[in-house]
Design a protein around this motif. Structure first.
Motif, PDB file in Angstrom:
ATOM      1  N   ASP A  55      50.818 -12.819  -8.322  1.00 61.72           N
ATOM      2  CA  ASP A  55      51.895 -13.359  -9.136  1.00 61.72           C
ATOM      3  C   ASP A  55      51.431 -14.692  -9.700  1.00 61.72           C
ATOM      4  N   TYR A  56      52.061 -15.121 -10.790  1.00 62.16           N
ATOM      5  CA  TYR A  56      51.607 -16.349 -11.443  1.00 62.16           C
ATOM      6  C   TYR A  56      52.751 -17.021 -12.177  1.00 62.16           C
ATOM      7  N   LYS A  57      52.525 -18.289 -12.543  1.00 58.00           N
ATOM      8  CA  LYS A  57      53.458 -19.042 -13.363  1.00 58.00           C
ATOM      9  C   LYS A  57      52.666 -20.006 -14.235  1.00 58.00           C
TER      10      LYS A  57
ATOM     11  N   LEU B 243      39.168 -25.073 -11.133  1.00 61.15           N
ATOM     12  CA  LEU B 243      40.188 -25.370 -10.125  1.00 61.15           C
ATOM     13  C   LEU B 243      40.913 -26.669 -10.448  1.00 61.15           C
ATOM     14  N   MET B 244      42.246 -26.639 -10.279  1.00 57.24           N
ATOM     15  CA  MET B 244      43.075 -27.829 -10.437  1.00 57.24           C
ATOM     16  C   MET B 244      43.587 -28.308  -9.084  1.00 57.24           C
TER      17      MET B 244
ATOM     18  N   SER C 260      50.734 -18.609  -0.516  1.00 53.07           N
ATOM     19  CA  SER C 260      50.044 -19.851  -0.861  1.00 53.07           C
ATOM     20  C   SER C 260      49.765 -19.867  -2.353  1.00 53.07           C
ATOM     21  N   HIS C 261      49.453 -21.063  -2.863  1.00 55.49           N
ATOM     22  CA  HIS C 261      49.278 -21.226  -4.302  1.00 55.49           C
ATOM     23  C   HIS C 261      47.958 -21.914  -4.617  1.00 55.49           C
ATOM     24  N   VAL C 262      47.359 -21.483  -5.726  1.00 54.74           N
ATOM     25  CA  VAL C 262      46.155 -22.123  -6.262  1.00 54.74           C
ATOM     26  C   VAL C 262      46.320 -22.192  -7.779  1.00 54.74           C
ATOM     27  N   SER C 263      45.930 -23.325  -8.369  1.00 58.28           N
ATOM     28  CA  SER C 263      46.154 -23.542  -9.797  1.00 58.28           C
ATOM     29  C   SER C 263      44.842 -23.777 -10.523  1.00 58.28           C
ATOM     30  N   PHE C 264      44.771 -23.252 -11.760  1.00 58.98           N
ATOM     31  CA  PHE C 264      43.580 -23.382 -12.594  1.00 58.98           C
ATOM     32  C   PHE C 264      43.982 -23.953 -13.944  1.00 58.98           C
TER      33      PHE C 264
END
Length: 266
Positions: free
Chosen positions: A7-9, A35-36, A89-93
């Motif tokens: 899933d994403y936002k 990666l952010m 968990s979340h990871v942002s790019f």
């Protein structure tokens, strides 16, 4: 499904980043340096190639996958981000320059997407990041963006980034459009793609639009960007003072100093 379901936002407008939500043991792959931020339970690992299942056949398979990335001008390595926790968990790019991030569901695009070699940002693990050779000589030698484009294959989500505003165009069977080669972001695998000469010596020399444009013929879908990074970079480079650009574009005094050859820093 062979790919991990993620899933994403999307956040932001012109300087976007994508936040990916991972269930336990889900993995997303991304280009090195994109990666952010990420949660504590995310494990980051550098891998050869894109980490797809097709590369797990041994050393030769991994070398072949990594070699394809070198040909497209990318790094030998990619990075995987896996949720090793017990909850979400979340990871942002983040995209590397102003523009938009486009989510692409490959399961809705017949499992294949062709894009510019630097457009890929991240994808669900299982998406194969390969190369697409143009079959026609004209596209190969005069494509402007290089002989080789990236090919994304699979049935999961992939994220592509491009500059400025993104326009999605649906082409019917036999319908064609002409696009500046740098403005082409991506297209579905059934699009017929070729490069054509603009025609006319005067237009070629003084038109300011380059010598060639891309001809795209449907049926299929095409994504076009309004501001290619190469165009933005060339304008910045041309405006630099050491390249003859103005030192004070916003003021009359700046223009006067330019005319007189003065240096306001003295």
């Amino acid at each position: 499904m062979n790919n991990h379901e993620i899933d994403y936002k999307l956040h932001g407008d012109d300087m976007q980043f994508v936040e990916v939500e991972l269930d336990p043991h889900e993995t997303v792959i991304a280009e090195a340096g994109s990666l952010m931020m990420m949660d504590d339970s995310i494990k980051m690992e550098t891998i050869f190639g894109d980490g797809s299942s097709s590369q797990q056949s041994g050393l030769m398979g991994k070398l072949l996958g990594a070699g394809k990335r070198v040909i497209t001008g990318e790094s030998l390595f990619m990075t995987t981000f896996t949720n090793e926790g017990t909850g979400k968990s979340h990871v942002s790019f983040a995209s590397p320059y102003p523009g938009k991030i486009i989510p692409m569901d490959l399961s809705e695009l017949d499992g294949k997407l062709i894009c510019q070699k630097d457009a890929f940002l991240a994808a669900a693990k299982g998406v194969t990041v390969g190369i697409e050779f143009q079959k026609k000589v004209g596209a190969g030698f005069f494509g402007g963006e290089g002989f080789i484009m990236q090919k994304l294959e699979g049935d999961g989500l992939a994220f592509v980034h491009a500059g400025g505003t993104i326009h999605k165009r649906e082409l019917t069977a036999g319908e064609s459009i002409r696009v500046d080669t740098g403005c082409l972001v991506a297209m579905t695998g059934n699009i017929d793609y070729n490069i054509e000469y603009v025609g006319g010596v005067k237009t070629a020399l003084f038109g300011g639009e380059g010598l060639f444009f891309a001809t795209l013929r449907g049926p299929g879908t095409v994504w076009v960007q309004s501001l290619p990074f190469s165009r933005l970079a060339s304008r910045i480079f041309a405006a630099a003072p050491e390249r003859g650009g103005s030192k004070g574009e916003g003021s009359i005094a700046g223009g006067l100093f330019d005319i007189l050859g003065g240096d306001r820093n003295r």
